[in-house]
Design an enzyme around this catalytic site. Structure first.
Site, mmCIF file in Angstrom:
data_model
loop_
_atom_site.group_PDB
_atom_site.id
_atom_site.type_symbol
_atom_site.label_atom_id
_atom_site.label_comp_id
_atom_site.label_asym_id
_atom_site.label_seq_id
_atom_site.Cartn_x
_atom_site.Cartn_y
_atom_site.Cartn_z
ATOM 1 N N ASP A 175 2.321 1.999 3.359
ATOM 2 C CA ASP A 175 3.265 1.030 3.949
ATOM 3 C C ASP A 175 4.698 1.500 3.733
ATOM 4 O O ASP A 175 5.611 1.066 4.440
ATOM 5 C CB ASP A 175 3.188 -0.345 3.262
ATOM 6 C CG ASP A 175 1.818 -0.973 3.338
ATOM 7 O OD1 ASP A 175 1.093 -0.663 4.285
ATOM 8 O OD2 ASP A 175 1.500 -1.776 2.437
ATOM 9 N N HIS B 116 0.887 -1.168 0.000
ATOM 10 C CA HIS B 116 0.000 0.000 0.000
ATOM 11 C C HIS B 116 0.926 1.220 0.000
ATOM 12 O O HIS B 116 2.023 1.169 0.563
ATOM 13 C CB HIS B 116 -0.840 0.120 1.271
ATOM 14 C CG HIS B 116 -1.738 -1.029 1.574
ATOM 15 N ND1 HIS B 116 -1.298 -2.182 2.150
ATOM 16 C CD2 HIS B 116 -3.068 -1.176 1.417
ATOM 17 C CE1 HIS B 116 -2.338 -3.012 2.326
ATOM 18 N NE2 HIS B 116 -3.412 -2.428 1.880
#
Ligand code: XUL
Ligand code: CO
Length: 438
Positions: free
Chosen positions: A104, A101
């Protein structure tokens, strides 16, 4: 560069009798199964968020694992340390892909321009590592569920401003996916759903989600993204009702809004079981609709009603999964371990042993699937079960050459039809056990 996992070397295949916890017992990358190497059947991926981020926090307690990797959390130094740790980890295990993501990769700033600048910086660093190691990106996505602004959804939000923000995140996550040469782009509708109809216009929300996906496809194709977009179905959690309930629901949605040419599905085992299906059911529904794209490889707990994201351990399930994947002709995507160690498994060894467990479980699934296919009894049973449609009136039905009136006339003349033949479930389950353990 100093190693992060310095006590752990390259994980090797040592065979089923090995007692070395840091060796593969069944995953032998170069072993040929059904004409292809295991590593080609099983393109494994590391999930950035769980492996490099999740440290054991749950609703009742703090982190148990130390995932600082020698840096201060929440800094760009830490973001880089995660890249170092991730690439060392993947190299040591022979995992050739990662999934991410946007958030992240870097700590999110208040201003999206600053977040995007950080993403540019970290993605340059990741790209360098990718070029050096040959490790590739399986798929990217935007996290549109953690930040409070997404409390009412992203594509399904009531706020046009939040919708713009979601669009900006998708645009950047697509840029990154293309920069990394990713094979896919995922939409997991984490907060695309609702709690009560008293405050929700379901039709409007679904139309707006479709509009956002259409814009994502247009933008993605305009910047050269040739891969698949994926919906990752999940029935609930965090929302009570999530719009992408299961494979069948997501396929209906994609067809209704004309998105089915650009999208396939990313099927997660634990999501399928939360929907009241087996994992293999959702794989089959995706496959027969030409939409089996990728897999989030994990498992749930049949005693718990939530998404526990455990590492795959159940070999019956991985066997049924691999049968579906092989029959579908393989995946265009791969097997992403969307899974986390249990909270008390907090050491670096646990991180490695979890992946070894998952990879061995799927290798066993593949080996078993090959045996079941080669044995042939299961396939032969299913083919024979429908043989009354191969000739006579059965064939006329399949060819569309009969009518309700003709069928009714046949029924009138036959008296009571014979019973359709035993389903033989126990007989077939016994065959599976014989093949697996005989
Ligand atoms: C959540 C989940 C996500 C998606 C990507 O249940 O599976 O991690 O895979 O957003
Ligand atoms: Co997932």
């Amino acid at each position: 560069m100093k190693e992060i996992f310095e006590n752990i070397g390259k994980v090797k295949y040592e065979g089923a009798s090995s007692k070395n916890p840091l060796a593969f017992k069944f995953y032998d990358a170069d072993r040929v199964v059904l004409g292809k190497k295991m590593s080609e059947h099983l393109p494994f991926a590391m999930a950035w968020w769980h492996n490099l981020g999740a440290a054991g926090t749950d609703m009742f307690g703090r982190d148990t694992a130390d995932k600082s990797f020698g840096a201060v959390k929440g800094t760009m130094e830490h973001a880089k340390a995660k890249v170092d740790a991730g690439f060392e980890f993947m190299q040591k295990l022979g995992v050739n892909y990662f999934c991410f993501h946007d958030v992240d990769l870097v700590p999110e700033a208040d201003d999206i321009k600053e977040t995007n600048r950080r993403l540019d910086e970290i993605s340059d660093y990741i790209l360098e590592k990718m070029n050096k190691t040959g490790i590739k990106c399986l798929w990217g996505t935007a996290n549109m569920f953690s930040n409070p602004r997404f409390m009412n959804g992203a594509g399904s939000t009531n706020s046009a401003d939040v919708y713009c923000f979601a669009a900006a995140q998708i645009k950047k996550a697509l840029d990154l996916t293309v920069k990394f040469g990713g094979k896919g782009y995922v939409f997991w509708g984490g907060r695309e759903g609702y709690e009560t109809l008293l405050n929700t216009d379901v039709k409007f929300e679904q139309e707006n989600i479709a509009r956002l996906m259409k814009m994502a496809v247009e933008y993605g194709r305009s910047i050269g993204f040739k891969g698949d977009f994926y919906i990752e179905p999940k029935p609930k959690e965090p929302m009570k009702h999530q719009y992408d309930f299961d494979a069948a629901t997501a396929i209906g949605f994609l067809r209704q809004y004309g998105l089915d040419k650009d999208f396939k599905l990313n099927i997660e085992a634990n999501h399928a079981t939360l929907a009241g299906h087996t994992f293999e059911h959702d794989l089959r529904i995706s496959a027969i609709n030409g939409m089996l794209g990728s897999i989030d490889a994990n498992q749930g707990d049949y005693l718990l009603g939530w998404d526990t994201d455990e590492f795959p351990f159940d070999v019956y399930t991985s066997t049924m999964c691999m049968l579906e994947v092989i029959r579908a002709g393989g995946l265009t995507g791969g097997f992403n371990f969307d899974a986390k160690c249990r909270r008390p498994s907090y050491t670096f060894e646990d991180m490695f042993e979890s992946y070894i467990l998952g990879m061995d479980t799927f290798a066993l699934g593949l080996i078993n699937a090959e045996k079941i296919i080669k044995d042939g009894r299961i396939d032969a049973f299913v083919k024979d079960k429908y043989s009354s449609f191969e000739s006579g009136i059965g064939k006329k039905i399949v060819d569309g050459k009969t009518s309700l009136a003709e069928l009714a006339k046949i029924a009138d003349e036959m008296g009571a039809p014979a019973l359709p033949g035993s389903g033989k479930q126990e007989h077939l389950e016994a065959i599976v056990n014989q093949i697996l353990f005989g």
